[in-house]
Design a protein around this motif. Structure first.
Motif, mmCIF file in Angstrom:
data_model
loop_
_atom_site.group_PDB
_atom_site.id
_atom_site.type_symbol
_atom_site.label_atom_id
_atom_site.label_comp_id
_atom_site.label_asym_id
_atom_site.label_seq_id
_atom_site.Cartn_x
_atom_site.Cartn_y
_atom_site.Cartn_z
ATOM 1 N N GLN A 135 -5.226 18.413 4.256
ATOM 2 C CA GLN A 135 -4.926 17.662 3.047
ATOM 3 C C GLN A 135 -5.978 17.879 1.955
ATOM 4 O OE1 GLN A 135 -2.090 15.957 2.731
ATOM 5 N NE2 GLN A 135 -1.552 16.618 4.805
ATOM 6 N N MET A 136 -7.168 18.219 2.393
ATOM 7 C CA MET A 136 -8.256 18.387 1.438
ATOM 8 C C MET A 136 -8.856 19.786 1.592
ATOM 9 S SD MET A 136 -10.093 14.685 1.876
ATOM 10 C CE MET A 136 -11.359 15.081 0.716
ATOM 11 N N ARG A 137 -9.552 20.212 0.555
ATOM 12 C CA ARG A 137 -10.153 21.539 0.550
ATOM 13 C C ARG A 137 -11.180 21.701 1.680
ATOM 14 N NH1 ARG A 137 -13.128 24.356 -4.587
ATOM 15 N NH2 ARG A 137 -13.102 26.435 -3.726
ATOM 16 N N GLU A 138 -11.995 20.641 1.912
ATOM 17 C CA GLU A 138 -13.013 20.703 2.964
ATOM 18 C C GLU A 138 -12.381 20.935 4.331
ATOM 19 O OE1 GLU A 138 -12.949 18.154 0.704
ATOM 20 O OE2 GLU A 138 -14.570 18.914 -0.554
ATOM 21 N N GLN A 139 -11.241 20.274 4.579
ATOM 22 C CA GLN A 139 -10.551 20.454 5.857
ATOM 23 C C GLN A 139 -10.051 21.897 5.992
ATOM 24 O OE1 GLN A 139 -7.552 17.463 5.453
ATOM 25 N NE2 GLN A 139 -8.780 15.900 6.515
ATOM 26 N N ALA A 140 -9.525 22.447 4.916
ATOM 27 C CA ALA A 140 -9.041 23.824 4.943
ATOM 28 C C ALA A 140 -10.188 24.800 5.186
ATOM 29 C CB ALA A 140 -8.334 24.157 3.631
ATOM 30 N N GLN A 141 -11.350 24.527 4.593
ATOM 31 C CA GLN A 141 -12.495 25.405 4.796
ATOM 32 C C GLN A 141 -12.969 25.356 6.246
ATOM 33 O OE1 GLN A 141 -15.177 24.060 1.740
ATOM 34 N NE2 GLN A 141 -14.461 25.617 0.288
ATOM 35 N N LYS A 142 -12.857 24.187 6.880
ATOM 36 C CA LYS A 142 -13.241 24.088 8.289
ATOM 37 C C LYS A 142 -12.273 24.850 9.184
ATOM 38 C CE LYS A 142 -15.624 19.673 7.952
ATOM 39 N NZ LYS A 142 -15.599 18.258 8.306
ATOM 40 N N LEU A 143 -11.004 24.898 8.813
ATOM 41 C CA LEU A 143 -10.011 25.597 9.609
ATOM 42 C C LEU A 143 -10.057 27.110 9.402
ATOM 43 C CD1 LEU A 143 -6.958 23.211 9.110
ATOM 44 C CD2 LEU A 143 -8.339 23.480 11.180
ATOM 45 N N ALA A 144 -10.515 27.537 8.236
ATOM 46 C CA ALA A 144 -10.535 28.968 7.914
ATOM 47 C C ALA A 144 -11.613 29.672 8.727
ATOM 48 C CB ALA A 144 -10.803 29.156 6.426
ATOM 49 N N PRO A 145 -11.379 30.926 9.076
ATOM 50 C CA PRO A 145 -12.413 31.672 9.798
ATOM 51 C C PRO A 145 -13.604 31.939 8.876
ATOM 52 C CG PRO A 145 -10.601 33.106 9.233
ATOM 53 C CD PRO A 145 -10.182 31.714 8.857
ATOM 54 N N THR A 146 -14.772 32.089 9.486
ATOM 55 C CA THR A 146 -15.953 32.370 8.675
ATOM 56 C C THR A 146 -15.831 33.763 8.068
ATOM 57 O OG1 THR A 146 -17.087 33.218 10.613
ATOM 58 C CG2 THR A 146 -17.443 30.907 10.091
ATOM 59 N N PRO A 147 -16.344 33.952 6.873
ATOM 60 C CA PRO A 147 -16.224 35.258 6.229
ATOM 61 C C PRO A 147 -17.064 36.302 6.959
ATOM 62 C CG PRO A 147 -17.599 33.802 4.927
ATOM 63 C CD PRO A 147 -17.029 32.980 6.038
ATOM 64 N N TRP A 148 -16.617 37.531 6.882
ATOM 65 C CA TRP A 148 -17.325 38.634 7.514
ATOM 66 C C TRP A 148 -18.587 38.952 6.732
ATOM 67 C CZ3 TRP A 148 -15.781 41.362 11.839
ATOM 68 C CH2 TRP A 148 -14.552 40.988 12.368
ATOM 69 N N LEU A 149 -19.606 39.322 7.462
ATOM 70 C CA LEU A 149 -20.810 39.802 6.806
ATOM 71 C C LEU A 149 -20.559 41.248 6.407
ATOM 72 C CD1 LEU A 149 -23.463 38.289 9.203
ATOM 73 C CD2 LEU A 149 -22.738 37.445 7.002
ATOM 74 N N VAL A 150 -20.759 41.542 5.145
ATOM 75 C CA VAL A 150 -20.296 42.802 4.601
ATOM 76 C C VAL A 150 -21.293 43.935 4.805
ATOM 77 C CG1 VAL A 150 -19.511 43.931 2.507
ATOM 78 C CG2 VAL A 150 -18.939 41.550 2.907
ATOM 79 N N THR A 151 -22.534 43.698 4.490
ATOM 80 C CA THR A 151 -23.494 44.807 4.502
ATOM 81 C C THR A 151 -24.543 44.601 5.586
ATOM 82 O OG1 THR A 151 -24.996 43.724 2.974
ATOM 83 C CG2 THR A 151 -23.223 45.058 2.001
ATOM 84 N N GLU A 152 -25.310 45.634 5.801
ATOM 85 C CA GLU A 152 -26.424 45.534 6.751
ATOM 86 C C GLU A 152 -27.460 44.533 6.254
ATOM 87 O OE1 GLU A 152 -28.363 45.895 10.125
ATOM 88 O OE2 GLU A 152 -26.453 46.885 9.726
ATOM 89 N N GLU A 153 -27.634 44.473 4.952
ATOM 90 C CA GLU A 153 -28.554 43.495 4.359
ATOM 91 C C GLU A 153 -28.086 42.075 4.682
ATOM 92 O OE1 GLU A 153 -31.805 42.064 2.086
ATOM 93 O OE2 GLU A 153 -31.362 43.991 3.010
ATOM 94 N N ASP A 154 -26.780 41.802 4.595
ATOM 95 C CA ASP A 154 -26.250 40.487 4.958
ATOM 96 C C ASP A 154 -26.537 40.175 6.425
ATOM 97 O OD1 ASP A 154 -25.258 40.107 2.413
ATOM 98 O OD2 ASP A 154 -23.265 40.894 2.907
#
Length: 123
Positions: free
Chosen positions: A7-26
């Motif tokens: 129902q809320m953005r925070e809940q959706a962010q908790k359900l979403a998978p964590t973003p991939w780390l893109v570079t070796e520096e990340d």
């Protein structure tokens, strides 16, 4: 984000998978943060154990900091009193030697450059 159960953005962010780390520096930055977090958690755990095993050390530490705060408060009070005394002496000295129409008032409070009357006459 299209999450029907959220129902809320925070809940959706908790359900979403964590973003991939893109570079070796990340990856490097993430590993560094994780190491720091592990070290901090270990420090907290060790300090908790220390506090349980050696309560006399905790009492001594608390006493030390209490005394230190008291000394610093006394020093601050002393500095404030000396400052007030110095300001009062300056006011008395200035007030007793200069009258209200003395031109030195203008020099003391208005002039910020270092020219003299001789320098002004030369120009």
């Amino acid at each position: 984000m299209n999450f029907s159960e959220a129902q809320m953005r925070e809940q959706a962010q908790k359900l979403a998978p964590t973003p991939w780390l893109v570079t070796e520096e990340d990856h490097r930055i993430q590993r560094k943060r994780e190491r720091r977090l592990l070290i901090a958690e270990a420090d907290e755990h060790v300090m908790a154990v220390w506090h349980e095993r050696f309560p006399e050390d905790v009492a001594a530490k608390n006493k030390f900091w209490e005394q230190r705060r008291a000394v610093r408060a006394a020093e601050r009070t002393n500095r404030r009193e000396r400052k007030a005394l110095a300001e009062a002496q300056c006011e008395l000295a200035v007030a007793s030697t200069w009258d209200d129409n003395d031109p030195r008032w203008e020099d003391a409070f208005l002039s910020s450059d270092y020219t003299t009357e001789e320098d002004e006459n030369e120009e």
